[in-house]
Design a protein around this motif. Structure first.
Motif, PDB file in Angstrom:
ATOM      1  N   ALA A  35       0.858  -1.189   0.000  1.00  0.00           N
ATOM      2  CA  ALA A  35       0.000   0.000   0.000  1.00  0.00           C
ATOM      3  C   ALA A  35       0.892   1.237   0.000  1.00  0.00           C
ATOM      4  N   VAL A  36       0.804   2.046  -1.054  1.00  0.00           N
ATOM      5  CA  VAL A  36       1.690   3.208  -1.187  1.00  0.00           C
ATOM      6  C   VAL A  36       1.021   4.416  -0.520  1.00  0.00           C
ATOM      7  N   SER A  37       1.585   4.783   0.642  1.00  0.00           N
ATOM      8  CA  SER A  37       0.938   5.795   1.489  1.00  0.00           C
ATOM      9  C   SER A  37       1.564   7.177   1.353  1.00  0.00           C
ATOM     10  N   LYS A  38       2.442   7.374   0.373  1.00  0.00           N
ATOM     11  CA  LYS A  38       3.082   8.690   0.199  1.00  0.00           C
ATOM     12  C   LYS A  38       2.041   9.797   0.128  1.00  0.00           C
ATOM     13  N   THR A  39       2.333  10.900   0.765  1.00  0.00           N
ATOM     14  CA  THR A  39       1.494  12.113   0.874  1.00  0.00           C
ATOM     15  C   THR A  39       0.297  11.951   1.815  1.00  0.00           C
ATOM     16  N   GLU A  58       6.723   4.141   0.753  1.00  0.00           N
ATOM     17  CA  GLU A  58       6.915   5.589   0.845  1.00  0.00           C
ATOM     18  C   GLU A  58       7.976   6.028  -0.161  1.00  0.00           C
ATOM     19  N   ASN A  59       7.793   7.218  -0.737  1.00  0.00           N
ATOM     20  CA  ASN A  59       8.725   7.753  -1.745  1.00  0.00           C
ATOM     21  C   ASN A  59       9.690   8.790  -1.225  1.00  0.00           C
ATOM     22  N   TYR A  60       9.354   9.429  -0.106  1.00  0.00           N
ATOM     23  CA  TYR A  60      10.146  10.562   0.358  1.00  0.00           C
ATOM     24  C   TYR A  60      10.717  10.207   1.726  1.00  0.00           C
ATOM     25  N   PHE A  80      10.869   1.500   1.058  1.00  0.00           N
ATOM     26  CA  PHE A  80      11.231   2.757   0.397  1.00  0.00           C
ATOM     27  C   PHE A  80      11.218   2.512  -1.110  1.00  0.00           C
ATOM     28  N   ILE A  81      10.426   3.310  -1.857  1.00  0.00           N
ATOM     29  CA  ILE A  81      10.247   3.049  -3.293  1.00  0.00           C
ATOM     30  C   ILE A  81      10.602   4.250  -4.169  1.00  0.00           C
ATOM     31  N   GLY A  82      11.101   5.338  -3.561  1.00  0.00           N
ATOM     32  CA  GLY A  82      11.395   6.544  -4.341  1.00  0.00           C
ATOM     33  C   GLY A  82      12.873   6.683  -4.661  1.00  0.00           C
ATOM     34  N   LEU A 162      13.560  -7.618  -8.758  1.00  0.00           N
ATOM     35  CA  LEU A 162      13.596  -6.449  -9.637  1.00  0.00           C
ATOM     36  C   LEU A 162      12.340  -5.615  -9.460  1.00  0.00           C
ATOM     37  N   MET A 163      12.494  -4.332  -9.750  1.00  0.00           N
ATOM     38  CA  MET A 163      11.360  -3.410  -9.705  1.00  0.00           C
ATOM     39  C   MET A 163      11.385  -2.551 -10.963  1.00  0.00           C
ATOM     40  N   ALA A 164      10.214  -2.160 -11.464  1.00  0.00           N
ATOM     41  CA  ALA A 164      10.178  -1.212 -12.585  1.00  0.00           C
ATOM     42  C   ALA A 164       8.928  -0.347 -12.507  1.00  0.00           C
ATOM     43  N   ILE A 165       9.068   0.845 -13.058  1.00  0.00           N
ATOM     44  CA  ILE A 165       7.929   1.758 -13.261  1.00  0.00           C
ATOM     45  C   ILE A 165       7.918   2.080 -14.753  1.00  0.00           C
ATOM     46  N   PRO A 166       7.273   1.254 -15.567  1.00  0.00           N
ATOM     47  CA  PRO A 166       7.293   1.507 -17.011  1.00  0.00           C
ATOM     48  C   PRO A 166       6.554   2.799 -17.357  1.00  0.00           C
ATOM     49  N   GLY A 202       3.557  -2.982 -11.243  1.00  0.00           N
ATOM     50  CA  GLY A 202       2.108  -2.811 -11.296  1.00  0.00           C
ATOM     51  C   GLY A 202       1.655  -1.815 -10.256  1.00  0.00           C
ATOM     52  N   MET A 203       0.862  -0.828 -10.712  1.00  0.00           N
ATOM     53  CA  MET A 203       0.331   0.203  -9.832  1.00  0.00           C
ATOM     54  C   MET A 203      -1.185   0.273 -10.084  1.00  0.00           C
ATOM     55  N   THR A 204      -1.826   1.332  -9.613  1.00  0.00           N
ATOM     56  CA  THR A 204      -3.283   1.412  -9.705  1.00  0.00           C
ATOM     57  C   THR A 204      -3.806   1.140 -11.117  1.00  0.00           C
ATOM     58  N   HIS A 205      -3.192   1.738 -12.129  1.00  0.00           N
ATOM     59  CA  HIS A 205      -3.823   1.650 -13.460  1.00  0.00           C
ATOM     60  C   HIS A 205      -3.317   0.484 -14.298  1.00  0.00           C
ATOM     61  N   VAL A 218       2.540  -5.907  -6.104  1.00  0.00           N
ATOM     62  CA  VAL A 218       2.024  -4.718  -6.782  1.00  0.00           C
ATOM     63  C   VAL A 218       2.020  -3.562  -5.790  1.00  0.00           C
ATOM     64  N   ARG A 219       2.353  -2.370  -6.269  1.00  0.00           N
ATOM     65  CA  ARG A 219       2.476  -1.185  -5.410  1.00  0.00           C
ATOM     66  C   ARG A 219       1.321  -0.239  -5.732  1.00  0.00           C
ATOM     67  N   VAL A 220       0.352  -0.158  -4.817  1.00  0.00           N
ATOM     68  CA  VAL A 220      -0.882   0.552  -5.142  1.00  0.00           C
ATOM     69  C   VAL A 220      -1.143   1.687  -4.150  1.00  0.00           C
ATOM     70  N   GLY A 221      -1.267   2.905  -4.668  1.00  0.00           N
ATOM     71  CA  GLY A 221      -1.567   4.058  -3.833  1.00  0.00           C
ATOM     72  C   GLY A 221      -2.972   4.589  -4.070  1.00  0.00           C
ATOM     73  N   THR A 222      -3.182   5.180  -5.239  1.00  0.00           N
ATOM     74  CA  THR A 222      -4.427   5.885  -5.551  1.00  0.00           C
ATOM     75  C   THR A 222      -5.683   5.039  -5.302  1.00  0.00           C
ATOM     76  N   ALA A 223      -5.677   3.795  -5.735  1.00  0.00           N
ATOM     77  CA  ALA A 223      -6.888   2.973  -5.602  1.00  0.00           C
ATOM     78  C   ALA A 223      -7.209   2.659  -4.139  1.00  0.00           C
ATOM     79  N   GLN A 227      -7.037   9.956  -4.761  1.00  0.00           N
ATOM     80  CA  GLN A 227      -6.192  10.774  -5.639  1.00  0.00           C
ATOM     81  C   GLN A 227      -5.284  11.665  -4.797  1.00  0.00           C
ATOM     82  N   ARG A 228      -3.988  11.705  -5.146  1.00  0.00           N
ATOM     83  CA  ARG A 228      -3.067  12.602  -4.435  1.00  0.00           C
ATOM     84  C   ARG A 228      -3.105  13.972  -5.069  1.00  0.00           C
ATOM     85  N   TRP A 229      -3.325  14.999  -4.294  1.00  0.00           N
ATOM     86  CA  TRP A 229      -3.367  16.363  -4.823  1.00  0.00           C
ATOM     87  C   TRP A 229      -2.040  17.071  -4.652  1.00  0.00           C
TER      88      TRP A 229
HETATM   89  C1  LIG Z   1       3.279   6.554  -6.292  1.00  0.00           C
HETATM   90  C2  LIG Z   1       3.906   5.254  -6.639  1.00  0.00           C
HETATM   91  C3  LIG Z   1       3.138   4.073  -6.720  1.00  0.00           C
HETATM   92  C4  LIG Z   1       1.631   4.052  -6.564  1.00  0.00           C
HETATM   93  O1  LIG Z   1       1.027   4.627  -7.689  1.00  0.00           O
HETATM   94  P1  LIG Z   1      -0.560   4.707  -7.835  1.00  0.00           P
HETATM   95  O2  LIG Z   1      -0.763   5.023  -9.268  1.00  0.00           O
HETATM   96  O3  LIG Z   1      -1.031   5.775  -6.924  1.00  0.00           O
HETATM   97  O4  LIG Z   1      -1.109   3.361  -7.475  1.00  0.00           O
HETATM   98  C5  LIG Z   1       3.811   2.891  -6.974  1.00  0.00           C
HETATM   99  N1  LIG Z   1       5.142   2.849  -7.135  1.00  0.00           N
HETATM  100  C6  LIG Z   1       5.911   3.950  -7.069  1.00  0.00           C
HETATM  101  C7  LIG Z   1       7.379   3.839  -7.247  1.00  0.00           C
HETATM  102  C8  LIG Z   1       5.308   5.181  -6.837  1.00  0.00           C
HETATM  103  O5  LIG Z   1       6.082   6.277  -6.787  1.00  0.00           O
END
Ligand SMILES: *Cc1c(COP(=O)(O)O)cnc(C)c1O
Length: 234
Positions: A35-39, A58-60, A80-82, A162-166, A202-205, A218-223, A227-229
């Protein structure tokens, strides 16, 4: 039982994971939810904990450390994912259980030096750039085999995978293609003798596409949190 929004969202995400696992012939138990709880404040994390979630991303650095300290008594798992700069490695080595965003040997060497001996080894993933020019973070695919071997040999760290954010695509086929590349390198490393068990993608979308391509986390925040403002920095 009162269902808060976060607990209802969490159940919905778990249902998406289970449905995708069934659809693509995977065991749902082989796919962990981070669960990605950043912000979001510690109170939001508490709601997710009350609904059964234990692992948070967390990213920060500063924000993550504050939340982990506030909630230390709950015994949660902090990832830590940032992006990580070398002047912040010490606090990360002292507080987090996992780091997914390792893309330089130097950062990993600092974490290895700074990980307190009293703690379990820091669990790490190598971040791979599977999108070429479209992404700035992560190691180019050609450099993965060498860096993975170097990381696997460091003390106080445990290379898990391994990790990726395509690059973000709306199209499932394109999403799956990028995740498929990561899966292929992962399999290759395992064939070459590394013991790995984590494919963080894999993230929310795009979590369904990631699961279809072999994600184990899978790393999921928004769902989950909404929504992070505001994006904080540092
Ligand atoms: C913010 C973030 C996520 C979560 O993204 P959502 O689209 O909110 O699910 C996953 N991984 C990383 C590295 C992120 O920075």
């Amino acid at each position: 039982m009162i269902m808060t929004t976060i607990s209802a969202n969490l159940q919905a995400v778990l249902a998406r994971i289970t449905a995708a696992a069934r659809k693509y012939g995977r065991n749902p138990d082989d796919i962990a939810l981070l669960a990605v709880s950043k912000t979001w404040p510690a109170s939001a994390v508490r709601e997710a904990v009350a609904a059964g979630q234990r692992a948070f991303g967390e990213n920060y650095v500063q924000e993550g450390i504050e939340k982990a300290s506030d909630l230390a008594s709950l015994g949660l798992e902090w990832h830590f994912i940032g992006p990580l700069q070398s002047n912040k490695t010490r606090r990360v080595a002292e507080v987090f259980d996992w780091v997914h965003s390792i893309d330089r040997l130097k950062i990993a060497e600092r974490l290895a030096e700074q990980r307190p001996a009293a703690l379990a080894p820091l669990q790490i993933c190598l971040q791979v750039n599977v999108s070429g020019e479209a992404s700035k973070s992560g190691v180019p695919m050609s450099e993965v085999p060498l860096l993975a071997r170097q990381l696997a040999s460091l003390p106080r760290l445990k290379l898990r995978g391994l990790m990726a954010i395509p690059a973000a695509f709306d199209d499932f086929v394109q999403q799956r293609q990028a995740f498929g590349l990561l899966h292929r390198i992962y399999q290759q490393l395992k064939q070459d003798g590394l013991t790995l068990d984590t494919l963080s993608m894999g993230m929310t979308h795009d979590l369904e596409a990631a699961i279809s391509a072999g994600a184990t986390m899978v790393r999921v925040g928004t769902a989950i949190f909404g929504q992070r403002w505001v994006e904080t920095s540092g």
